[in-house]
Design an enzyme around this catalytic site. Sequence first.
Site, PDB file in Angstrom:
ATOM      1  N   LYS A 152     -13.392  -3.807   9.344  1.00  0.00           N
ATOM      2  CA  LYS A 152     -13.551  -3.864   8.128  1.00  0.00           C
ATOM      3  C   LYS A 152     -14.654  -3.065   7.641  1.00  0.00           C
ATOM      4  O   LYS A 152     -15.921  -3.160   8.258  1.00  0.00           O
ATOM      5  CB  LYS A 152     -14.109  -5.261   7.675  1.00  0.00           C
ATOM      6  CG  LYS A 152     -14.865  -5.839   6.355  1.00  0.00           C
ATOM      7  CD  LYS A 152     -14.041  -5.206   5.055  1.00  0.00           C
ATOM      8  CE  LYS A 152     -14.867  -5.839   3.949  1.00  0.00           C
ATOM      9  NZ  LYS A 152     -16.182  -5.178   3.813  1.00  0.00           N
ATOM     10  N   GLY A 207     -24.170  -8.797  10.227  1.00  0.00           N
ATOM     11  CA  GLY A 207     -24.401  -8.783   8.904  1.00  0.00           C
ATOM     12  C   GLY A 207     -25.492 -10.098   8.480  1.00  0.00           C
ATOM     13  O   GLY A 207     -26.281 -10.692   8.992  1.00  0.00           O
ATOM     14  N   SER A 208     -25.224 -10.468   7.066  1.00  0.00           N
ATOM     15  CA  SER A 208     -26.059 -11.393   6.436  1.00  0.00           C
ATOM     16  C   SER A 208     -25.740 -12.780   6.795  1.00  0.00           C
ATOM     17  O   SER A 208     -24.542 -13.186   7.311  1.00  0.00           O
ATOM     18  CB  SER A 208     -26.167 -11.475   5.105  1.00  0.00           C
ATOM     19  OG  SER A 208     -24.681 -11.711   4.579  1.00  0.00           O
ATOM     20  N   GLY A 211     -22.912 -13.984   4.390  1.00  0.00           N
ATOM     21  CA  GLY A 211     -21.488 -13.509   4.459  1.00  0.00           C
ATOM     22  C   GLY A 211     -20.928 -13.798   6.061  1.00  0.00           C
ATOM     23  O   GLY A 211     -19.875 -13.973   6.095  1.00  0.00           O
ATOM     24  N   GLY A 212     -21.841 -13.847   6.882  1.00  0.00           N
ATOM     25  CA  GLY A 212     -21.230 -14.282   8.291  1.00  0.00           C
ATOM     26  C   GLY A 212     -20.581 -15.625   8.221  1.00  0.00           C
ATOM     27  O   GLY A 212     -19.877 -15.857   8.787  1.00  0.00           O
ATOM     28  N   GLU A 231     -23.566 -11.868  14.250  1.00  0.00           N
ATOM     29  CA  GLU A 231     -25.097 -11.974  14.404  1.00  0.00           C
ATOM     30  C   GLU A 231     -25.349 -11.987  12.906  1.00  0.00           C
ATOM     31  O   GLU A 231     -25.246 -11.068  12.157  1.00  0.00           O
ATOM     32  CB  GLU A 231     -25.246 -10.478  15.121  1.00  0.00           C
ATOM     33  CG  GLU A 231     -26.737 -10.296  15.236  1.00  0.00           C
ATOM     34  CD  GLU A 231     -27.282  -8.859  15.382  1.00  0.00           C
ATOM     35  OE1 GLU A 231     -26.454  -8.076  16.009  1.00  0.00           O
ATOM     36  OE2 GLU A 231     -28.248  -8.538  14.621  1.00  0.00           O
ATOM     37  N   CYS A 268     -32.636  -5.880  12.693  1.00  0.00           N
ATOM     38  CA  CYS A 268     -32.445  -6.970  12.824  1.00  0.00           C
ATOM     39  C   CYS A 268     -33.523  -7.704  14.006  1.00  0.00           C
ATOM     40  O   CYS A 268     -33.422  -8.892  13.675  1.00  0.00           O
ATOM     41  CB  CYS A 268     -30.940  -7.454  13.477  1.00  0.00           C
ATOM     42  SG  CYS A 268     -30.436  -6.294  14.525  1.00  0.00           S
ATOM     43  N   GLU A 356     -35.327 -15.103   6.840  1.00  0.00           N
ATOM     44  CA  GLU A 356     -35.441 -13.563   7.372  1.00  0.00           C
ATOM     45  C   GLU A 356     -35.504 -12.881   6.026  1.00  0.00           C
ATOM     46  O   GLU A 356     -34.835 -13.277   4.859  1.00  0.00           O
ATOM     47  CB  GLU A 356     -34.182 -13.102   7.648  1.00  0.00           C
ATOM     48  CG  GLU A 356     -34.161 -11.777   8.390  1.00  0.00           C
ATOM     49  CD  GLU A 356     -32.892 -11.297   9.141  1.00  0.00           C
ATOM     50  OE1 GLU A 356     -31.913 -11.793   9.008  1.00  0.00           O
ATOM     51  OE2 GLU A 356     -32.929  -9.934   9.490  1.00  0.00           O
TER      52      GLU A 356
END
Lengths: 487, 487
Positions: A152, A207-208, A211-212, A231, A268, A356
Amino acid sequence: MTTAITTTSTTELDALAAAAAAAAPVWRAADAATRASWLRAAADALDAHADELVEIADAETRLGATRLRGEVGRTTGQLRLFATVVEEGSYLELTVDDADASAAPPRPELRRMLVGVGPVAVFSASNFPFAFSVAGGDTASALAAGNPVIVKAHSGHPRLSERTAAIVAAALVDAGAPEGSLALVEGREAGNALVQHPVIQAAGFTGSLGGGRALFDLAAGRPDPIPFYGELGSVNPVVITPAAVAARGEALAQGLVGSFTLGVGQFCTKPGVVFVPDGAGFEDRVAGFAAGSSGGPLLTDRITAAFPSGIEHLEADASVTVVTHGLPAEPGSAQPVVLSTDAAAVASRPETLLEECFGPVTLLVRYSSDDELHAALEAVPGSLTATLHSEPSDDVAAVLEVLTRKAGRVLFAGWPTGVAVTWSQQHGGPWPATTSLHTSVGATAIRRFLRPVVFQDAPEALLPEVLRDASLATLPHRRNGVLHTGR
Amino acid sequence: MTTAITTTSTTELDALAAAAAAAAPVWRAADAATRASWLRAAADALDAHADELVEIADAETRLGATRLRGEVGRTTGQLRLFATVVEEGSYLELTVDDADASAAPPRPELRRMLVGVGPVAVFSASNFPFAFSVAGGDTASALAAGNPVIVKAHSGHPRLSERTAAIVAAALVDAGAPEGSLALVEGREAGNALVQHPVIQAAGFTGSLGGGRALFDLAAGRPDPIPFYGELGSVNPVVITPAAVAARGEALAQGLVGSFTLGVGQFCTKPGVVFVPDGAGFEDRVAGFAAGSSGGPLLTDRITAAFPSGIEHLEADASVTVVTHGLPAEPGSAQPVVLSTDAAAVASRPETLLEECFGPVTLLVRYSSDDELHAALEAVPGSLTATLHSEPSDDVAAVLEVLTRKAGRVLFAGWPTGVAVTWSQQHGGPWPATTSLHTSVGATAIRRFLRPVVFQDAPEALLPEVLRDASLATLPHRRNGVLHTGR
């Protein structure tokens, strides 16, 4: 620059999935030399197109040509490391137990190996358009494990994603790999459909947290749940003892500023929360270096514009003060900032203070006793890294116990930004750092995309080649409980 | 016999969880010899109480003293195998990359190992009151990995669960392990709370698809999802070729009947669906042996009473006929039954015909061409095992590709009931056989309850003992990519 958003349709996805399903047995059956040659062909093709790719990437991410060229090297080095991992063979976990007719009950012969799970979905990241994107670590390890991949694309770098996918897909086919080995889908809906597609057997994501989590829930909610290796976010705590400040406070302050502003704070592994002894003067030292630090534009205008609101969110807490700002930012750039609070506030409001915060900001947390430090550390969420700067005179056993429980990589020198791609690397940690007990960087990332199969009393002719005695003689394996190197 | 249902309260669970959390660092830090001695102490205590435990188990499960005594041996052997696994050390996956100042960028020293995840929840099974229950494989592997365990007792054998837990918990403490190493909770609500408890870091489960899915969803739905290792159900397909029927049809028919009626058909590896060549006379041979086979009481009166409804569900499909019944059943017993259908029906209605059916029943599926066979095999859900009975003259490559994709253990002789507890065993398979890419039996089951941690540039004094050079000299490890056995 704006690019029209492309969305892969359901029909297109079905066709790509069917091609991946058809390619899967070919990848699974490919021997080590063949699979390694395919990975190296992908790496060579990316290197050959590095100039073109870096130019597209810089236009889409603003990360700068130097950094991006380095990232291409990291990415192709990663593909080549996995070629070596495939050739070395330990990743197969070959294990044989010979038959034992005298056991009660009698034991059959068992020969075990790991095989590819099948087609893998990879969700690429915004902040590493090469190393954690189309041809990044998730893709490299999934291919190495013997699986086709459908990526994606990240909406932050669509042209780069398309071009990278085209180059790698062509290189794989040119090297003899089947059609359907690597494909790209675009658009959020296509991504959601991808992780739920019956052909897909596992997914990797960087990603975030939001979203994750949404994709994790889709993967777990399938009629047949699949593993989702995400992650999602990490504050990367740092602990500095009074003795360390006394011994090397200036170097530590300089190092910290260099690390939290590296890549405009978009790593990250950025040190986001730093536990510092109260009254040792460390904040002033950090202020001295940070005042002269430069920011820059973040990945997109939208992210840059959102940066101050993250700072304001922290500043809204009564305990938080601004230690210093960095050099004034150009319009459209993020200005570095150092904030501070105290350990008691962190322990009581971790959900506010330990979220974060993407960009060049770090939070210094003053502690005045071991008890205060420990209580605050227990409130730190799972992280990719934890760093301890101490001196031999310090008794750090208790702190180390907490840090080891909270993070997948524990550092005793230097700073967490920078992740070596090696056999032993661990880039993962307790939730929300990652969603699994695995790493997304380093040789063992391959384990995420493999499943064990054991063959019981198989005639040699029906065994996979690597499980026959002739192969075992030259491959790492365990036989009747005893490890052999195959050398 | 009825036993009053005990339910562990939330307050009680919190106290048990707190004790487990306090015990976790002690288990994690225990060296190999110590942890192995604790596992062996648990095994010795169970052996010493075998008579008492078998008597309780027989009263609660009706599995019979002989079978149950064998299961105690399997269970204590399993605890001792994991003691050996801990001592051998490969499970730590020790990996060192030395610093390389000449690399670009320079590489730090990295030393990686696996450590226990923290307190583990284990949901015990009805059909193996020892080997997959309080002190079974999930518990043994979780303890071996260095984690305290809280077991959810199965409602089918509460007294046995309580007594086993008391014996093991006392043996562990007597051997020097901390309080809180093993605890028991009872009642469905307590089980649901257990898998969601913040202290719990992973869960193991053996049981039904419905029960397992519900707990999987709770684990995945936590604010911080945890891995849920469930074994949920398996039809264990068998494929028999025409050549195999011609060569040894009588022995195969006899073996099949012995396997599907073993333990009154209550094994998770029972061969539930058997693909047989149409017109080869194999059904008649099976009928001949099955007609003389005996059933028996299933685990509980409720399960025994429900057995006929599962058969009726299959018989309701127009394609299904009864091949034969076994010997008439005593009141309160299940009578063996062999059903048959055809491959086309299976391919078109797998959700009806390929549901796992607990008890002494198997479904013969006639196929008359390779195409028919393959289409039906593709419809088979993920299974723990798949068995292929063929002759050297058969071309089975395509069948084997499907079976290897569908199951974790592929057999070429004998029958799937019977699972050797060894280094190489794989007891797990694609959903719904299991919920993960791991095994619940055999040495590598320990990997489920471990997470990697890498130490970067650590002073030797702050490294865990096993990662220091002196330890590496005698332990299996990888250094700079090269595997060493430590011998």
